[in-house]
Write a protein that holds these residues in place. Structure first.
Motif, PDB file in Angstrom:
ATOM      1  N   ARG A  98      -3.780  -2.379  -3.797  1.00  0.00           N
ATOM      2  CA  ARG A  98      -4.453  -3.803  -3.417  1.00  0.00           C
ATOM      3  C   ARG A  98      -4.075  -4.787  -4.392  1.00  0.00           C
ATOM      4  O   ARG A  98      -3.743  -6.026  -3.994  1.00  0.00           O
ATOM      5  CB  ARG A  98      -6.084  -3.527  -3.743  1.00  0.00           C
ATOM      6  CG  ARG A  98      -6.545  -2.692  -2.592  1.00  0.00           C
ATOM      7  CD  ARG A  98      -8.085  -2.806  -2.611  1.00  0.00           C
ATOM      8  NE  ARG A  98      -8.738  -1.808  -1.637  1.00  0.00           N
ATOM      9  CZ  ARG A  98      -8.601  -1.949  -0.540  1.00  0.00           C
ATOM     10  NH1 ARG A  98      -8.156  -3.225   0.256  1.00  0.00           N
ATOM     11  NH2 ARG A  98      -9.273  -1.228   0.618  1.00  0.00           N
ATOM     12  N   GLU A  99      -3.885  -4.678  -5.465  1.00  0.00           N
ATOM     13  CA  GLU A  99      -3.096  -5.469  -6.681  1.00  0.00           C
ATOM     14  C   GLU A  99      -1.739  -5.959  -6.114  1.00  0.00           C
ATOM     15  O   GLU A  99      -1.467  -7.255  -6.339  1.00  0.00           O
ATOM     16  CB  GLU A  99      -3.047  -4.895  -7.991  1.00  0.00           C
ATOM     17  CG  GLU A  99      -2.559  -5.683  -9.108  1.00  0.00           C
ATOM     18  CD  GLU A  99      -2.347  -5.239 -10.416  1.00  0.00           C
ATOM     19  OE1 GLU A  99      -1.504  -5.496 -11.317  1.00  0.00           O
ATOM     20  OE2 GLU A  99      -3.131  -4.255 -10.687  1.00  0.00           O
ATOM     21  N   GLN A 100      -0.859  -5.025  -5.557  1.00  0.00           N
ATOM     22  CA  GLN A 100       0.348  -5.431  -5.213  1.00  0.00           C
ATOM     23  C   GLN A 100       0.297  -6.391  -3.987  1.00  0.00           C
ATOM     24  O   GLN A 100       1.039  -7.298  -3.759  1.00  0.00           O
ATOM     25  CB  GLN A 100       1.375  -4.328  -5.077  1.00  0.00           C
ATOM     26  CG  GLN A 100       1.649  -3.553  -6.108  1.00  0.00           C
ATOM     27  CD  GLN A 100       2.444  -4.199  -7.355  1.00  0.00           C
ATOM     28  OE1 GLN A 100       3.338  -4.812  -6.890  1.00  0.00           O
ATOM     29  NE2 GLN A 100       2.080  -4.283  -8.390  1.00  0.00           N
ATOM     30  N   SER A 101      -0.403  -5.927  -3.029  1.00  0.00           N
ATOM     31  CA  SER A 101      -0.604  -6.664  -1.830  1.00  0.00           C
ATOM     32  C   SER A 101      -1.118  -8.011  -2.239  1.00  0.00           C
ATOM     33  O   SER A 101      -0.930  -9.091  -1.378  1.00  0.00           O
ATOM     34  CB  SER A 101      -1.570  -6.002  -0.619  1.00  0.00           C
ATOM     35  OG  SER A 101      -2.950  -5.796  -1.253  1.00  0.00           O
ATOM     36  N   ASP A 102      -2.042  -8.111  -3.127  1.00  0.00           N
ATOM     37  CA  ASP A 102      -2.489  -9.567  -3.430  1.00  0.00           C
ATOM     38  C   ASP A 102      -1.233 -10.343  -4.217  1.00  0.00           C
ATOM     39  O   ASP A 102      -1.236 -11.541  -3.773  1.00  0.00           O
ATOM     40  CB  ASP A 102      -3.748  -9.579  -4.407  1.00  0.00           C
ATOM     41  CG  ASP A 102      -5.220  -9.021  -3.899  1.00  0.00           C
ATOM     42  OD1 ASP A 102      -4.970  -8.943  -2.593  1.00  0.00           O
ATOM     43  OD2 ASP A 102      -5.939  -8.509  -4.764  1.00  0.00           O
ATOM     44  N   GLN A 103      -0.490  -9.747  -5.074  1.00  0.00           N
ATOM     45  CA  GLN A 103       0.613 -10.410  -5.669  1.00  0.00           C
ATOM     46  C   GLN A 103       1.538 -10.860  -4.525  1.00  0.00           C
ATOM     47  O   GLN A 103       2.303 -12.142  -4.589  1.00  0.00           O
ATOM     48  CB  GLN A 103       1.001  -9.609  -6.495  1.00  0.00           C
ATOM     49  CG  GLN A 103       0.337  -9.410  -7.759  1.00  0.00           C
ATOM     50  CD  GLN A 103       1.167  -8.552  -9.048  1.00  0.00           C
ATOM     51  OE1 GLN A 103       2.398  -8.079  -8.769  1.00  0.00           O
ATOM     52  NE2 GLN A 103       0.319  -8.225 -10.006  1.00  0.00           N
ATOM     53  N   GLN A 104       1.949 -10.092  -3.418  1.00  0.00           N
ATOM     54  CA  GLN A 104       2.909 -10.224  -2.391  1.00  0.00           C
ATOM     55  C   GLN A 104       2.141 -11.327  -1.545  1.00  0.00           C
ATOM     56  O   GLN A 104       3.354 -12.202  -1.085  1.00  0.00           O
ATOM     57  CB  GLN A 104       3.101  -8.841  -1.731  1.00  0.00           C
ATOM     58  CG  GLN A 104       3.980  -7.857  -2.398  1.00  0.00           C
ATOM     59  CD  GLN A 104       3.866  -6.730  -1.697  1.00  0.00           C
ATOM     60  OE1 GLN A 104       3.476  -6.375  -0.676  1.00  0.00           O
ATOM     61  NE2 GLN A 104       4.788  -5.673  -2.089  1.00  0.00           N
ATOM     62  N   ALA A 105       0.831 -11.473  -1.436  1.00  0.00           N
ATOM     63  CA  ALA A 105       0.508 -12.552  -0.462  1.00  0.00           C
ATOM     64  C   ALA A 105       0.660 -14.057  -1.294  1.00  0.00           C
ATOM     65  O   ALA A 105       0.866 -14.900  -0.616  1.00  0.00           O
ATOM     66  CB  ALA A 105      -1.019 -12.308  -0.200  1.00  0.00           C
ATOM     67  N   THR A 106       0.498 -13.820  -2.647  1.00  0.00           N
ATOM     68  CA  THR A 106       0.510 -14.940  -3.609  1.00  0.00           C
ATOM     69  C   THR A 106       1.977 -15.384  -3.683  1.00  0.00           C
ATOM     70  O   THR A 106       2.360 -16.419  -3.406  1.00  0.00           O
ATOM     71  CB  THR A 106      -0.127 -14.931  -4.943  1.00  0.00           C
ATOM     72  OG1 THR A 106      -1.338 -14.507  -4.619  1.00  0.00           O
ATOM     73  CG2 THR A 106       0.060 -16.049  -5.653  1.00  0.00           C
ATOM     74  N   PHE A 107       2.955 -14.419  -4.077  1.00  0.00           N
ATOM     75  CA  PHE A 107       4.131 -14.673  -4.207  1.00  0.00           C
ATOM     76  C   PHE A 107       4.951 -13.903  -3.109  1.00  0.00           C
ATOM     77  O   PHE A 107       5.698 -12.848  -3.748  1.00  0.00           O
ATOM     78  CB  PHE A 107       4.611 -14.278  -5.648  1.00  0.00           C
ATOM     79  CG  PHE A 107       3.929 -15.187  -6.580  1.00  0.00           C
ATOM     80  CD1 PHE A 107       4.073 -16.292  -6.851  1.00  0.00           C
ATOM     81  CD2 PHE A 107       2.804 -14.228  -7.481  1.00  0.00           C
ATOM     82  CE1 PHE A 107       3.279 -17.133  -7.794  1.00  0.00           C
ATOM     83  CE2 PHE A 107       2.134 -14.966  -8.333  1.00  0.00           C
ATOM     84  CZ  PHE A 107       2.387 -16.529  -8.494  1.00  0.00           C
ATOM     85  N   PRO A 108       5.259 -14.379  -1.940  1.00  0.00           N
ATOM     86  CA  PRO A 108       6.091 -13.505  -1.015  1.00  0.00           C
ATOM     87  C   PRO A 108       7.497 -13.283  -1.342  1.00  0.00           C
ATOM     88  O   PRO A 108       8.066 -14.131  -2.097  1.00  0.00           O
ATOM     89  CB  PRO A 108       6.158 -14.317   0.168  1.00  0.00           C
ATOM     90  CG  PRO A 108       5.416 -15.684   0.085  1.00  0.00           C
ATOM     91  CD  PRO A 108       4.793 -15.479  -1.321  1.00  0.00           C
TER      92      PRO A 108
END
Length: 87
Positions: free
Chosen positions: A74-84
């Motif tokens: 979940r943390e990584q998916s949030d980061q990937q959404a913010t910084f693709p």
């Protein structure tokens, strides 16, 4: 007798054809990174956390309990959404 792997979710036969998520832990035993091992292939670092999160219930988990692996994804998916990632 077939070889077996001891996993957090129990013992699974090595012939199981499901993909596996392998948790790499830091010095404090927290999930630092996840590796995905598809059947017959070498483990690779998880690049698409969202996809792994969606199929989490069908994956074999190794190295950490499901709630910790899920929190990392979940943390990584949030980061990937913010910084693709750029291709």
């Amino acid at each position: 007798m077939p070889a077996q792997l001891k996993l957090y979710s129990g013992v699974v036969n090595y012939m199981d054809k499901r993909a596996m998520l392998i948790a790499e832990l830091d010095e404090e035993s927290r999930v630092a990174w996840l590796w995905r091992a598809d059947p017959g292939k070498r483990p690779k670092p998880v690049k698409n956390a969202v996809a792994c999160l969606q199929e989490l219930d069908s994956l074999i988990l190794f190295g950490a309990p499901k709630p910790e692996i899920e929190a990392w994804l979940r943390e990584q998916s949030d980061q990937q959404a913010t910084f693709p990632r750029e291709i």
